[in-house]
Motif scaffolding. Sequence first.
Motif, PDB file in Angstrom:
ATOM      1  N   ILE A   1      51.459  14.897  46.986  1.00 19.55           N
ATOM      2  CA  ILE A   1      51.951  14.579  45.635  1.00 19.55           C
ATOM      3  C   ILE A   1      51.233  15.453  44.610  1.00 19.55           C
ATOM      4  N   TYR A   2      52.046  16.061  43.746  1.00 21.56           N
ATOM      5  CA  TYR A   2      51.555  16.911  42.647  1.00 21.56           C
ATOM      6  C   TYR A   2      51.396  15.970  41.448  1.00 21.56           C
ATOM      7  N   GLY A   3      50.315  15.154  41.442  1.00 20.11           N
ATOM      8  CA  GLY A   3      50.129  14.148  40.416  1.00 20.11           C
ATOM      9  C   GLY A   3      49.307  13.009  40.989  1.00 20.11           C
ATOM     10  N   VAL A   4      49.106  11.975  40.166  1.00 22.52           N
ATOM     11  CA  VAL A   4      48.304  10.839  40.635  1.00 22.52           C
ATOM     12  C   VAL A   4      49.112   9.550  40.789  1.00 22.52           C
TER      13      VAL A   4
ATOM     14  N   ARG B   1      47.815  21.784  35.609  1.00 22.66           N
ATOM     15  CA  ARG B   1      48.882  22.041  36.579  1.00 22.66           C
ATOM     16  C   ARG B   1      48.434  23.054  37.631  1.00 22.66           C
ATOM     17  N   ARG B   2      47.593  24.023  37.230  1.00 21.55           N
ATOM     18  CA  ARG B   2      47.083  24.987  38.220  1.00 21.55           C
ATOM     19  C   ARG B   2      46.207  24.256  39.243  1.00 21.55           C
ATOM     20  N   GLU B   3      45.302  23.429  38.748  1.00 17.91           N
ATOM     21  CA  GLU B   3      44.394  22.732  39.673  1.00 17.91           C
ATOM     22  C   GLU B   3      45.140  21.692  40.513  1.00 17.91           C
ATOM     23  N   MET B   4      46.159  21.076  39.927  1.00 18.32           N
ATOM     24  CA  MET B   4      46.995  20.153  40.706  1.00 18.32           C
ATOM     25  C   MET B   4      47.703  20.921  41.821  1.00 18.32           C
ATOM     26  N   GLY B   5      48.239  22.099  41.466  1.00 17.25           N
ATOM     27  CA  GLY B   5      48.928  22.933  42.457  1.00 17.25           C
ATOM     28  C   GLY B   5      47.991  23.378  43.568  1.00 17.25           C
ATOM     29  N   GLU B   6      46.778  23.733  43.182  1.00 14.61           N
ATOM     30  CA  GLU B   6      45.799  24.158  44.197  1.00 14.61           C
ATOM     31  C   GLU B   6      45.506  23.012  45.168  1.00 14.61           C
ATOM     32  N   LEU B   7      45.440  21.791  44.631  1.00 15.26           N
ATOM     33  CA  LEU B   7      45.176  20.641  45.511  1.00 15.26           C
ATOM     34  C   LEU B   7      46.356  20.343  46.440  1.00 15.26           C
TER      35      LEU B   7
ATOM     36  N   ASP C   1      41.439  13.406  39.390  1.00 12.39           N
ATOM     37  CA  ASP C   1      40.348  14.034  38.620  1.00 12.39           C
ATOM     38  C   ASP C   1      40.765  15.249  37.794  1.00 12.39           C
ATOM     39  N   VAL C   2      41.509  16.182  38.410  1.00 13.08           N
ATOM     40  CA  VAL C   2      41.760  17.444  37.697  1.00 13.08           C
ATOM     41  C   VAL C   2      42.592  17.239  36.430  1.00 13.08           C
ATOM     42  N   LEU C   3      43.395  16.182  36.378  1.00 16.02           N
ATOM     43  CA  LEU C   3      44.240  15.965  35.202  1.00 16.02           C
ATOM     44  C   LEU C   3      43.691  14.908  34.242  1.00 16.02           C
ATOM     45  N   THR C   4      42.609  14.246  34.629  1.00 14.87           N
ATOM     46  CA  THR C   4      42.124  13.087  33.866  1.00 14.87           C
ATOM     47  C   THR C   4      41.914  13.397  32.378  1.00 14.87           C
ATOM     48  N   ASN C   5      41.159  14.439  32.092  1.00 14.44           N
ATOM     49  CA  ASN C   5      40.834  14.713  30.684  1.00 14.44           C
ATOM     50  C   ASN C   5      42.075  15.082  29.874  1.00 14.44           C
ATOM     51  N   ASP C   6      42.991  15.822  30.499  1.00 12.89           N
ATOM     52  CA  ASP C   6      44.192  16.231  29.749  1.00 12.89           C
ATOM     53  C   ASP C   6      45.094  15.046  29.452  1.00 12.89           C
TER      54      ASP C   6
END
Length: 326
Positions: free
Chosen positions: A79-82, A295-301, A104-109
Amino acid sequence: MTTDQPDTRPELLIVAPMMPFVMGALERDYFIHRLWEQPDTSAYLVAHGAGIRGVATNGGVGLKAEVMTALPALEMVAIYGVGLDAIDLHKAARRGIRVSSTPDVLTNDVADQGLALLLAVARRVAYGDRYVRSGQWAKSGEMALTTRLSGKRAGIVGLGRVGQALARRLTALEMSVAYTDRAELEGQPYAFSPDVLSLAREVDVLIVAAAGGDGTRKMVNAEVLSALGAGGILINISRGSIVDEDALVSALQGGQLGGAGLDVFAHEPKVPSALLEMDNVVLAPHAASGTRESRREMGELVLANLKAFFAGEALPTPVRLPQEEK
Ligand code: 8YV
């Protein structure tokens, strides 16, 4: 790879498009099926479903039950998301399907978007922008007065990673912070309310940051909105399903609620037309995680989890499935 060699790459179904670099990497390493491009998805899955071992999808779209059923060889969903509300995790667990997400990678945004919407509603930022552009300023003078946030009380529904990041931001605004969650969380400095209604009674601003799904469906209902009150503001950066959208429109129309900042809706991308006319409402197109960085870090995950799975290695960010929770 030459044409006379069999293509041994695992077959992967992509449910919704992702950033170009993710698509490029997926195209290189997997035999790709693009579900969103298919005019008849059922027919496509009948023809191609049998060989598909992996799925890449986003948090909002998830994986429909009928699609999961049409994939008998499915082993892994990235999943590309939480958000986990659009995939049946019990069914995945029963079938032994692994699932990963991008925490984690999207939390602050996402928390920043909550803050941006709150400031925009309280200080009428979007309205002020329209006021200047339309020439109203020159014609009518000062715009109507707005509302101070510092010193006011904020209530967070769901003190998970995003909720906590919001709490830190709201504290920096000099707001007091309270929250509700399934239970009181240890080690949190914020006041706990046992349910959303009691929280709404105590605060000026209610921010929804809880997970979607059956446990939270329409949790913010007419009674909660009325408890928040005529001067109250509702912010939702989580899932449209958590708010009773008809009740929200009625409360705003009737003046029982002061304003709303919404990143998510009950039937995306549809937005109730009444909201489009309201100057005390700020709307966003489910874009809270929509920074290039997130989105880059989500994609990497997504790529890292798929790679690990097909290499027989531990997933970097696995989702704990219901049967493992005992
Ligand atoms: C989406 C989200 O995944 O994380 C979630 O659950 O809803 C978002 O981050 C995003 O829109 C990607 O499409």
